[in-house]
Structure formats: structure tokens, C-alpha cells
Scaffold this motif. Structure first.
Motif, PDB file in Angstrom:
ATOM      1  N   TYR A 187      12.130  39.623  43.202  1.00  0.00           N
ATOM      2  CA  TYR A 187      13.230  39.500  44.156  1.00  0.00           C
ATOM      3  C   TYR A 187      14.085  38.274  43.887  1.00  0.00           C
ATOM      4  N   GLY A 236      18.034  38.396  43.579  1.00  0.00           N
ATOM      5  CA  GLY A 236      18.881  37.604  44.467  1.00  0.00           C
ATOM      6  C   GLY A 236      19.786  36.662  43.700  1.00  0.00           C
ATOM      7  N   GLN A 242      22.631  38.562  42.119  1.00  0.00           N
ATOM      8  CA  GLN A 242      23.626  38.975  43.106  1.00  0.00           C
ATOM      9  C   GLN A 242      24.478  37.797  43.587  1.00  0.00           C
ATOM     10  N   GLU A 290      25.658  39.010  50.761  1.00  0.00           N
ATOM     11  CA  GLU A 290      24.736  39.299  51.872  1.00  0.00           C
ATOM     12  C   GLU A 290      23.474  39.976  51.370  1.00  0.00           C
ATOM     13  N   GLU A 291      23.619  40.876  50.418  1.00  0.00           N
ATOM     14  CA  GLU A 291      22.429  41.532  49.876  1.00  0.00           C
ATOM     15  C   GLU A 291      21.560  40.535  49.119  1.00  0.00           C
ATOM     16  N   LEU A 324      21.334  37.294  49.625  1.00  0.00           N
ATOM     17  CA  LEU A 324      20.690  36.390  50.581  1.00  0.00           C
ATOM     18  C   LEU A 324      19.532  37.060  51.301  1.00  0.00           C
ATOM     19  N   SER A 325      19.572  38.370  51.423  1.00  0.00           N
ATOM     20  CA  SER A 325      18.509  39.079  52.138  1.00  0.00           C
ATOM     21  C   SER A 325      17.188  39.096  51.378  1.00  0.00           C
ATOM     22  N   VAL A 326      17.218  38.834  50.067  1.00  0.00           N
ATOM     23  CA  VAL A 326      15.984  38.895  49.276  1.00  0.00           C
ATOM     24  C   VAL A 326      15.519  37.525  48.792  1.00  0.00           C
ATOM     25  N   PRO A 351      15.070  31.522  52.041  1.00  0.00           N
ATOM     26  CA  PRO A 351      16.210  30.799  52.628  1.00  0.00           C
ATOM     27  C   PRO A 351      16.412  29.388  52.092  1.00  0.00           C
ATOM     28  N   ALA A 411      20.119  30.358  47.234  1.00  0.00           N
ATOM     29  CA  ALA A 411      20.394  30.908  48.564  1.00  0.00           C
ATOM     30  C   ALA A 411      21.324  29.983  49.339  1.00  0.00           C
ATOM     31  N   ARG A 456      24.869  31.112  50.655  1.00  0.00           N
ATOM     32  CA  ARG A 456      25.183  31.095  52.087  1.00  0.00           C
ATOM     33  C   ARG A 456      26.447  30.284  52.348  1.00  0.00           C
TER      34      ARG A 456
END
Length: 526
Positions: free
Chosen positions: A391, A395, A398, A419-420, A422-424, A427, A432, A436
């Protein structure tokens, strides 16, 4: 001839809990006999290796409380538990708290039991080394000098246990500029370990090389390697590498250069120890802005891996070479290297490796002004990452594509990809935070700029803390960054218990350490 250098520390009766020199990996904790079930410190050590710093700390805090209730504060068992907690905190980069633990341990009462007295010597050694790591050199020298004298009285001058106290004292004296006294002490240390056939001679030889080079006298830095077993020579290399970032970089560079030559003669040009030192030399050259030396060192590593048919290692070296070529302004050379790395990655059959190459290649193409090919490679990086199971790789690919789309003015597409990504991602992963912050700029309709990076970091810190506390404890947590440091204001919803106060303080300090560690990691510029 160094006899029996492979023998364990325990064989000489010296301290098994003395701290090993700090490395990138987990600092070595207490050596213990194998038991049928793991102890608390065994479990904490495993958690540290997995990067679960807060859990390791909380486990040892509970263990200390249990020991205090059973044996009493100030008991030998309590002092031992304080030392174990200090070791965990040290590995979590919480030096001040580790020092406090070691001070508690040294303040505990001692009796005539030899093991209790030996443990007390270890606690003072750890205290001195932690003070040195914190830059509190005057305190460190005082504690280490006292510890060396106590060891002399306990062990005698010829015992390896005495040399354990001399080595860190020589290091502190070097840092304080007292090179002459440091040289005298390190020579005694090396001689002691050598006569005792002790493997710790490796770390002493590494420190001796730095001290000798500090005077630039032209002396041989690594004498006697031909008389040492291979595994001890490898430890010399590890010990030298662990000193990166400490002391004068010019001196360190000269030590590394001599060490590479010594390792090539003793172990061979293709030995992993030789290649590892070359890699450190390349990184140091990058720090010093010497791109030509950086490229030369990486090329030597790459050529070795290529000779040995070690494809994945060669691939990683090639990525480093491409970055070095870009830093040197050789964009064409970097793009050729990425093309070679991509064809190599495809042969491995590992999509996460292919994604990593394509991501870096795409970023380099963007920097070279080749927008179309850059988008193609970044899109392929995401597609390759989807084929794998990592992941973080997905991430990061992406986030890289999202930043590219933002800078090209395609904000709707950029938002979806960011957004995709950041979802994986974790944080607190550096990418990330970059993603963000850029997402905030995208939502404001901006095609460049990274938004409020400071606010992004502050919010990530806040979420890190609140996620680890009871939901009814905090009414508010204000986090700001001022003068390069975190400033925290806590508002409680109710009266906390003593355990909750201790847990809150521990989590806040863990957050400091975690974010300093993560934010310091390299990440691409946005």
C-alpha cells in the motif's frame, strides 16, 4: 593474534546490558538467556523492530509499575526495570526521559552482591552514553569518568569490563576536543580488548581510527585487520558506519575512504561490508555537495552487484545513481539510468519495484520538461503498484501523480488521485503529509504551492495523540509549531487518574519523537 574474538561478552564476565553504539536499527538491549516464554523487554524489543514505539514504551511502563509494586522502588529489580525502560525510550529518540530512567537506576541502593554491583556499573555507563548522545558533554564526561574508576575498582585494569567504561569516555573526550587524552584512553581500550580476545575490539578500533585521523598525522587508521576474523572485521565496518552524523564530516570522510581500501584488501571488493561502506561514503559525498565522488562511489557499488548477478540490489543502486546524476545536472545520464533500471525491474517480475522506478523516472522527466512522457510514466507507476500488495508503494505513486496533475492545472483529476493515495498511506508518512498539504491547495483552486504544510503537520500530530487516548479525556488539544518545535496546550474534559496523566505525557513525548523521525525522512519536493 586476536584469540577467540567470536566469544560472547558473557564469557568474560563483563556487562551484557551495556549499550551498543547507536545505529539506524534498534539499539542493542540486554542480552538474556533463552527462556520458554518471552520477557517484557523481549516483547518490547520486537515492537521496536516493527516500529511500534508507543506500544513498546507503554509495555515497559506497565512492567516498571508491576516491579515497583512487587519489590519496591529503589530495589535492584526496580533499578533493572528502570534501565530496561530507559533502553526502550532511547530507541524511541526520547533521550531526556531515558536519561531520567538511568539516573533513577544509578540512584538505587546497592549491596555486596556482585551481580547487583555489576548492574549498577551498567546503569552508570548507559547514563553517560545517553548524556553524550544528548550533547550534554560535561555531564557525560563526569559520569563516564566516575564509571571508569568504579569499573577499575570492581574488575581490575586487565579485565574487559574495565575497557567497556574507557571506550565511551574516549569518545566524549574526542567530542570535547581533548584529542590527546582521547588517544591515550582508546589505545588502552584497544589493547585491553585485544589481549582478552574480545569482539568489542571492533568498536574500539573504529573509534581509534576517528581519533587518529582527527590529528591528521598520516598514521595507518586500521592496523591489524589481517589478524582479525572476518566477522570482527565486518563489525569494525559497522561501527564506523554507525558514526555518520557525528563529528567533523571531513575527518569522517577520510576514515571511510581508508576503510574502503582496507576492506577491499582484507575482504574483497565484492564483499557486502565493502559495498555498505561505499554506500555510506556516497551519502556523505551528497551531504558535502561532492556529486562527482557520490557518483563514483555508487558506480562502484552498482558494478559489483552487476558482477555478482544481484539484480534487485543493482536496481536500487541504479536508482541512487540516477538521483546523483540529476543532482549533478546530468539529466540525460539520469534518464538513461532510469531506462536501464526499468528494463531491469521488469525482469524481476515484482510490480512494486517497477512502480518505484517508474515513479522516480516520471518525476525526473517532469523536471527535465518532458511533460507527456512524465505523465505516462507516473500513470504506469500507479498501474504497476495496483498489481502488487504494497500500500505504501501505491500511495506514494498516487501522491506523485496527483502533484503532477495539480501542477498541470487538472485539479479535479488531482483531487481524486490525491484522496485515493491518502486513503492507503499511514497518516504520518512523509508523502502523506506532502499529499495532504497539496490537497488543501487543490481544494482552494490553486495549481501550485503546497498549501499549509505547517497546519497539515500540526493536524497529523493532533490526530496521532487523540487516537491513543480515551475519548472522554480531552476537551481540546492545541498543537502549533513555533521556532521549529511543537508547542502543546491540553484541555481536559475531566479529572484524570495518575495513570492517565502518565500515559498522556508519554504519548505526547512519543509523538514528538515519532514526528521528528518521520518528518526528517527524505521526500520529494512539491
Amino acid at each position: 593474534m586476536l584469540a577467540g574474538a567470536h566469544e560472547l561478552l558473557r564469557a568474560t564476565g563483563a556487562d551484557c546490558r551495556d549499550l551498543a553504539p547507536p545505529r539506524a536499527a534498534v539499539t542493542s538491549l540486554e542480552s538474556r538467556p533463552v527462556t520458554s516464554s518471552p520477557t517484557a523487554i523481549d516483547v518490547a524489543h520486537s515492537l521496536l523492530q516493527e516500529g511500534r514505539l508507543v506500544e513498546a514504551e507503554q509495555l515497559m511502563v506497565r512492567e516498571l509499575q508491576t516491579v515497583a509494586a512487587k519489590h519496591g522502588a529503589g530495589s535492584p529489580a526496580w533499578a533493572s526495570a528502570q534501565c530496561d525502560l530507559g533502553n526502550v525510550l532511547l530507541n524511541a529518540d526520547q533521550l531526556d526521559r531515558a536519561i531520567e530512567c538511568y539516573r533513577h537506576a544509578t540512584a538505587a541502593s546497592t549491596d555486596e552482591d556482585p551481580q547487583v554491583r555489576r548492574d549498577h556499573l551498567t546503569y552508570r555507563l548507559n547514563l553517560g552514553m545517553a548524556l553524550r548522545m544528548a550533547g550534554r558533554l560535561d555531564e557525560a564526561e563526569a559520569e563516564l569518568h566516575r564509571g571508569a574508576q568504579d569499573r577499575l575498582a570492581f574488575y581490575g585494569r586487565e579485565h574487559a569490563g574495565y575497557a567497556f567504561g574507557l571506550e565511551p569516555l574516549a569518545d566524549v573526550l574526542l567530542q570535547r576536543g581533548n584529542v590527546g587524552q582521547a588517544r591515550q584512553i582508546i589505545e588502552e581500550t584497544v589493547g585491553n580488548f585485544w589481549r582478552n580476545g574480545h569482539e568489542r575490539v571492533a568498536t574500539a578500533l573504529a573509534l581509534r581510527a576517528v581519533i587518529v585521523q582527527a590529528r591528521d598525522s598520516g598514521e595507518v587508521l586500521f592496523p591489524g585487520l589481517d589478524q582479525l576474523p572476518d566477522e570482527v572485521v565486518e563489525q569494525v565496518a559497522l561501527s564506523v558506519m554507525s558514526r555518520r552524523g557525528h563529528g567533523d564530516p571531513t575527518t569522517y570522510r577520510a576514515v571511510l575512504t581508508d576503510l574502503v581500501a582496507a576492506l577491499e584488501a582484507r575482504l574483497g571488493a565484492d564483499h557486502q561490508a565493502t559495498l555498505n561502506v561505499l554506500s555510506v561514503l556516497a551519502n556523505l559525498a551528497a551531504d558535502l555537495g561532492d556529486q562527482a565522488s557520490r557518483i563514483d562511489a555508487i558506480q562502484r557499488v552498482l558494478a559489483s552487484y552487476d558482477r555478482q548477478g544481484r539484480v534487485e540490489e543493482a536496481l536500487m543502486a541504479a536508482l541512487g545513481l540516477a538521483l546523483a546524476q540529476s543532482s549533478a545536472g546530468d539529466d540525460e545520464g539520469a534518464l538513461r539510468t532510469y531506462a536501464w533500471a526499468h528494463s531491469t525491474a521488469q525482469r524481476t517480475g515484482r510490480p512494486e519495484l517497477a512502480s518505484q522506478v517508474l515513479r522516480n523516472w516520471g518525476l525526473a522527466l517532469k523536471e527535465a520538461g518532458q511533460v507527456g512522457p512524465a505523465e505516462q510514466r507516473l500513470g504506469e507507476a500507479v498501474a504497476q503498484a495496483r498489481r502488487g500488495a504494497d500500500y505504501d508503494t501505491l500511495g506514494r505513486a498516487q501522491i506523485a501523480l496527483g502533484l503532477f496533475l495539480q501542477h498541470e492545472g487538472r485539479l479535479t483529476d488531482a483531487r481524486a488521485v490525491l484522496e485515493e493515495g491518502l486513503s492507503v498511506l499511514d497518516p504520518v508518512h512523509p508523502d502523506a503529509m506532502v499529499g495532504r498539504s497539496h490537497l488543501g491547495a487543490v481544494m482552494d483552486g490553486r495549481t501550485c504551492g503546497c498549501g499549509d504544510m505547517q497546519g497539515t503537520i500540526e493536524e497529523a500530530f493532533r490526530q496521532f495523540v487523540t487516537s491513543k487516548l480515551p475519548v472522554d479525556l480531552l476537551a481540546g488539544l492545541d498543537v502549533t509549531i513555533e521556532d521549529g518545535d511543537f508547542q502543546i496546550k491540553v484541555e481536559l474534559r475531566r479529572e484524570p487518574t495518575e495513570d492517565e496523566i502518565e500515559r498522556l505525557n508519554g504519548i505526547l513525548q512519543s509523538a514528538h519523537a515519532e514526528f521528528r523521525r518521520r518528518i526528517a525522512e527524505p521526500r520529494y519536493a512539491g
